[in-house]
Design a protein around this motif. Structure first.
Motif, PDB file in Angstrom:
ATOM      1  N   GLY A  30      38.084  38.655  31.600  1.00  0.00           N
ATOM      2  CA  GLY A  30      39.440  39.101  31.267  1.00  0.00           C
ATOM      3  C   GLY A  30      39.811  40.410  31.932  1.00  0.00           C
ATOM      4  O   GLY A  30      39.018  41.334  32.011  1.00  0.00           O
ATOM      5  N   SER A  31      41.062  40.469  32.414  1.00  0.00           N
ATOM      6  CA  SER A  31      41.645  41.639  33.054  1.00  0.00           C
ATOM      7  C   SER A  31      41.144  41.842  34.480  1.00  0.00           C
ATOM      8  O   SER A  31      41.626  42.719  35.180  1.00  0.00           O
ATOM      9  N   CYS A  32      40.178  41.024  34.916  1.00  0.00           N
ATOM     10  CA  CYS A  32      39.629  41.208  36.273  1.00  0.00           C
ATOM     11  C   CYS A  32      40.193  40.197  37.269  1.00  0.00           C
ATOM     12  O   CYS A  32      40.014  40.354  38.473  1.00  0.00           O
ATOM     13  N   GLY A  65      42.886  50.168  41.882  1.00  0.00           N
ATOM     14  CA  GLY A  65      43.845  50.401  40.809  1.00  0.00           C
ATOM     15  C   GLY A  65      43.712  51.810  40.255  1.00  0.00           C
ATOM     16  O   GLY A  65      44.699  52.523  40.049  1.00  0.00           O
ATOM     17  N   SER A  66      42.479  52.219  40.024  1.00  0.00           N
ATOM     18  CA  SER A  66      42.257  53.547  39.434  1.00  0.00           C
ATOM     19  C   SER A  66      42.762  54.646  40.361  1.00  0.00           C
ATOM     20  O   SER A  66      43.308  55.653  39.890  1.00  0.00           O
ATOM     21  N   GLN A  67      42.607  54.458  41.678  1.00  0.00           N
ATOM     22  CA  GLN A  67      43.128  55.491  42.582  1.00  0.00           C
ATOM     23  C   GLN A  67      44.656  55.448  42.619  1.00  0.00           C
ATOM     24  O   GLN A  67      45.312  56.481  42.755  1.00  0.00           O
ATOM     25  N   TYR A  78      53.525  51.830  35.191  1.00  0.00           N
ATOM     26  CA  TYR A  78      53.077  50.460  34.905  1.00  0.00           C
ATOM     27  C   TYR A  78      51.718  50.230  35.555  1.00  0.00           C
ATOM     28  O   TYR A  78      51.599  50.264  36.786  1.00  0.00           O
ATOM     29  N   ASP A  79      50.712  50.018  34.735  1.00  0.00           N
ATOM     30  CA  ASP A  79      49.381  49.654  35.235  1.00  0.00           C
ATOM     31  C   ASP A  79      49.442  48.167  35.567  1.00  0.00           C
ATOM     32  O   ASP A  79      49.496  47.316  34.678  1.00  0.00           O
ATOM     33  N   GLY A  80      49.454  47.859  36.863  1.00  0.00           N
ATOM     34  CA  GLY A  80      49.706  46.480  37.310  1.00  0.00           C
ATOM     35  C   GLY A  80      48.492  45.578  37.333  1.00  0.00           C
ATOM     36  O   GLY A  80      48.531  44.526  37.978  1.00  0.00           O
ATOM     37  N   LEU A  98      45.684  44.773  44.432  1.00  0.00           N
ATOM     38  CA  LEU A  98      45.746  43.671  45.408  1.00  0.00           C
ATOM     39  C   LEU A  98      44.528  42.763  45.262  1.00  0.00           C
ATOM     40  O   LEU A  98      44.615  41.552  45.466  1.00  0.00           O
ATOM     41  N   HIS A  99      43.397  43.364  44.911  1.00  0.00           N
ATOM     42  CA  HIS A  99      42.159  42.591  44.814  1.00  0.00           C
ATOM     43  C   HIS A  99      42.156  41.680  43.592  1.00  0.00           C
ATOM     44  O   HIS A  99      41.246  40.869  43.442  1.00  0.00           O
ATOM     45  N   LYS A 100      43.121  41.813  42.721  1.00  0.00           N
ATOM     46  CA  LYS A 100      43.199  40.871  41.597  1.00  0.00           C
ATOM     47  C   LYS A 100      44.317  39.869  41.891  1.00  0.00           C
ATOM     48  O   LYS A 100      44.068  38.733  42.252  1.00  0.00           O
ATOM     49  N   GLY A 147      33.049  44.116  31.897  1.00  0.00           N
ATOM     50  CA  GLY A 147      34.229  43.603  32.567  1.00  0.00           C
ATOM     51  C   GLY A 147      35.430  44.514  32.500  1.00  0.00           C
ATOM     52  O   GLY A 147      35.294  45.717  32.402  1.00  0.00           O
ATOM     53  N   ALA A 148      36.622  43.905  32.531  1.00  0.00           N
ATOM     54  CA  ALA A 148      37.891  44.644  32.533  1.00  0.00           C
ATOM     55  C   ALA A 148      37.952  45.617  33.670  1.00  0.00           C
ATOM     56  O   ALA A 148      38.540  46.661  33.573  1.00  0.00           O
TER      57      ALA A 148
HETATM   58  C1  LIG Z   1      44.007  47.075  32.777  1.00  0.00           C
HETATM   59  C2  LIG Z   1      43.306  47.717  33.948  1.00  0.00           C
HETATM   60  N1  LIG Z   1      43.777  48.874  34.442  1.00  0.00           N
HETATM   61  C3  LIG Z   1      43.197  49.480  35.497  1.00  0.00           C
HETATM   62  C4  LIG Z   1      42.075  48.958  36.105  1.00  0.00           C
HETATM   63  C5  LIG Z   1      41.443  49.707  37.244  1.00  0.00           C
HETATM   64  O1  LIG Z   1      41.540  49.012  38.449  1.00  0.00           O
HETATM   65  P1  LIG Z   1      40.441  49.119  39.602  1.00  0.00           P
HETATM   66  O2  LIG Z   1      39.220  48.408  39.098  1.00  0.00           O
HETATM   67  O3  LIG Z   1      41.052  48.452  40.784  1.00  0.00           O
HETATM   68  O4  LIG Z   1      40.183  50.579  39.841  1.00  0.00           O
HETATM   69  C6  LIG Z   1      41.533  47.769  35.628  1.00  0.00           C
HETATM   70  C7  LIG Z   1      40.312  47.222  36.250  1.00  0.00           C
HETATM   71  O5  LIG Z   1      39.688  46.307  35.948  1.00  0.00           O
HETATM   72  C8  LIG Z   1      42.158  47.116  34.517  1.00  0.00           C
HETATM   73  O6  LIG Z   1      41.697  45.971  34.033  1.00  0.00           O
END
Ligand SMILES: Cc1ncc(COP(=O)(O)O)c(C=O)c1O
Length: 499
Positions: free
Chosen positions: A69-71, A131-133, A237-239, A263-265, A498-499
């Motif tokens: 989930g979320s990945c 995403g985190s960056q 918005y966390d996409g 993009l990787h998701k 995960g996530a």
């Molecule tokens: C809801 C959510 N926000 C942010 C992130 C962070 O993204 P990234 O793993 O590309 O840094 C994740 C990563 O799994 C996520 O599930």
């Protein structure tokens, strides 16, 4: 299984290369090795078998269902690998001058245009590599925006949901803001009363995933946006969950001002194991002046890198970003064309199908239609049979599935967060549901089989905290510290996955 060093036999070689009699270069005395390197000495067939055996033990989306989930572990179309390997893309040097890189710049510009359209916003930077960056970059934009308005000292707080992914609060803190959390209400939305009490003149913004990590679309999102905008704050918005809404609803229309896209998701970049990834950010026009440089721009029929942005926060990554990721994502999106919403519709349908099959065997903390993923709880199995979400996850491996995300979001006890994605056929969804139902039955009839799972994997239950904190990543040639008796700080902890 033996390590490659343990297979080593003195004098064995992988291959024999004839001595071409080339001159031996002079290496200065002080730079010479005193002893030869201690490399494993193994014949080629043994090397091949060793690494093939290791590869066979790896589980990936190419070997089986991976509902983490979320990945968004979806199939990555192989044609994208062909496209990214075209010599014009593959061999391009990042310092190639603009005239010689027009095709690459055009691809980036076109990808920017598409992402802006998907988000319903105005300007894009492709630079962030994850995403985190993207989160950190977006928050730096927020800071630059308020500094430009003379409100930097006043707007010190960013609000996140109590369901937020761990990177959200981490990014808020790294960007120098104070963190405040808002609670979730009984239907899985942001609690509006709690929100209203917390938003004020010191608020810089909100950071939210919508649909949330509960797999639920916030039913009051327009009201939420109004609360922040009325207070002069911005919405981020966390996409990470964009796979649920592409072509259906747009963050910009919901009221968000800054978006990151993984993009990787959503756009099918092979990921896992740390990369490569792409975390572009997309913003409303009022934030465009602050975007990282260089910006990829179009000038009539030419494409260029624009460094002339006096208010820019500067660079956040080397060169122009992870280019191979852009090519794959662009190819993926163009293959859908205007039918991109089919992707999200199928992802949502698949998740709801599975939810309908599983909802009676597991607890459903929020009884609503889900988006592209859903969160169940193994609370009932724990209460009645002592079986935890971890036991369920471990047992799923025996059925040949990667476990879902567990123990996240943190507000759901014994959480199992399941994301099937749109690329799985009904038979796979059914096989997974059958396994989950069988596990629920086993919990009732034969709980020990779950407590000892997995039964079919090379390793059983690991001390995951120690494995993460005390990873041994180099061979010590006979010096093997015995860590078996060492106390693990996390012995009582069930590690979030995960996530
Ligand atoms: C809801 C959510 N926000 C942010 C992130 C962070 O993204 P990234 O793993 O590309 O840094 C994740 C990563 O799994 C996520 O599930």
């Amino acid at each position: 299984m033996k390590l490659i060093f343990e297979r080593s036999q003195a004098g064995r070689r992988g291959s024999a290369i004839p001595n071409a009699g080339l001159p031996v270069p002079e290496v200065p005395e002080e730079l010479r090795r005193r002893k030869p390197p201690r490399l494993p000495e193994v014949a080629e067939p043994e090397i091949v078998r060793h690494f093939t055996a290791l590869a066979d033990r790896t589980f990936g989306v190419d070997t089986g269902f991976y509902p983490l989930g979320s990945c968004t572990m979806k199939h990555n179309p192989r044609v994208n690998e062909r496209v990214v390997s075209l010599p014009g893309f593959r061999d391009l040097h990042p310092l190639q001058e603009e005239e010689g890189a027009q095709g690459a710049l055009e691809l980036m510009w076109r990808l920017q245009e598409i992402l802006a359209e998907v988000c319903g916003l105005d300007a894009v930077s492709l630079q962030p590599a994850a995403g985190s960056q993207g989160e950190l970059t977006g928050l730096m934009l927020m800071r630059a925006y308020f500094a430009d308005r003379g409100e930097a000292d006043q707007r010190r707080t960013v609000i996140t949901a109590d369901t937020a992914h761990g990177t959200n609060p981490a990014s808020v803190t790294m960007a120098g803001f104070n963190l405040q959390k808002v609670e979730t209400d009984a239907r899985g939305n942001l609690d509006l009363d709690d929100l209203r009490a917390k938003v004020g003149e010191e608020t810089a913004g909100l950071m939210l995933t919508n649909p949330s990590t509960l797999g639920l679309f916030d039913e009051h999102i327009e009201e939420v946006a109004a609360i922040f905008h009325d207070a002069g704050a911005l919405l981020y918005y966390d996409g990470a969950n964009l796979n649920a809404v592409c072509g259906i609803s747009r963050p910009g229309d919901m009221g968000f001002d800054i978006v990151h896209i993984n993009l990787h998701k959503t756009f099918s970049q092979p990921h896992g194991g740390g990369g490569p990834g792409g975390g572009p950010i997309v913003v409303r026009d009022l934030l465009e002046p602050f975007l990282p440089v260089p910006a990829v721009v179009r000038k009539d029929d030419d494409f260029a890198l624009d460094y002339d942005r006096p208010k820019s926060i500067g660079k956040v990554r080397g060169y122009t970003g992870p280019f191979g990721v852009f090519v794959r994502s662009y190819a993926f999106i163009r293959a859908y064309g205007p039918a991109l919403r089919l992707m999200s519709e199928a992802a949502v349908l698949n998740a709801n199908y599975m939810l309908a099959r599983l909802r009676d065997a597991y607890e459903l903390p929020f009884d609503r239609l889900c988006m592209h993923e859903f969160v169940l709880s193994a609370r009932n199995l724990k209460r009645e049979h002592g079986i935890t979400a971890l036991d369920v996850a471990k047992r799923l491996m025996d059925f040949g599935f990667h476990p879902p995300t567990i123990y996240f979001p943190l507000i759901v006890a014994e959480a199992l967060m399941i994301e099937p994605t749109e690329t799985e056929p009904k038979e796979t969804l059914d096989a997974f549901c059958d396994a989950m139902l069988e596990i629920a039955r086993e919990a009732r009839d034969d709980a020990s089989v779950l407590k000892e799972a997995p039964h079919s994997r090379p390793v059983r239950r690991l001390d995951e905290v120690k494995a993460a904190k005390r990873a041994i990543v180099r061979y010590r040639f006979g010096d093997h510290p015995d860590l078996a008796g060492e106390p693990s700080k996390g012995e009582a902890v069930e590690v979030q996955k995960g996530a």
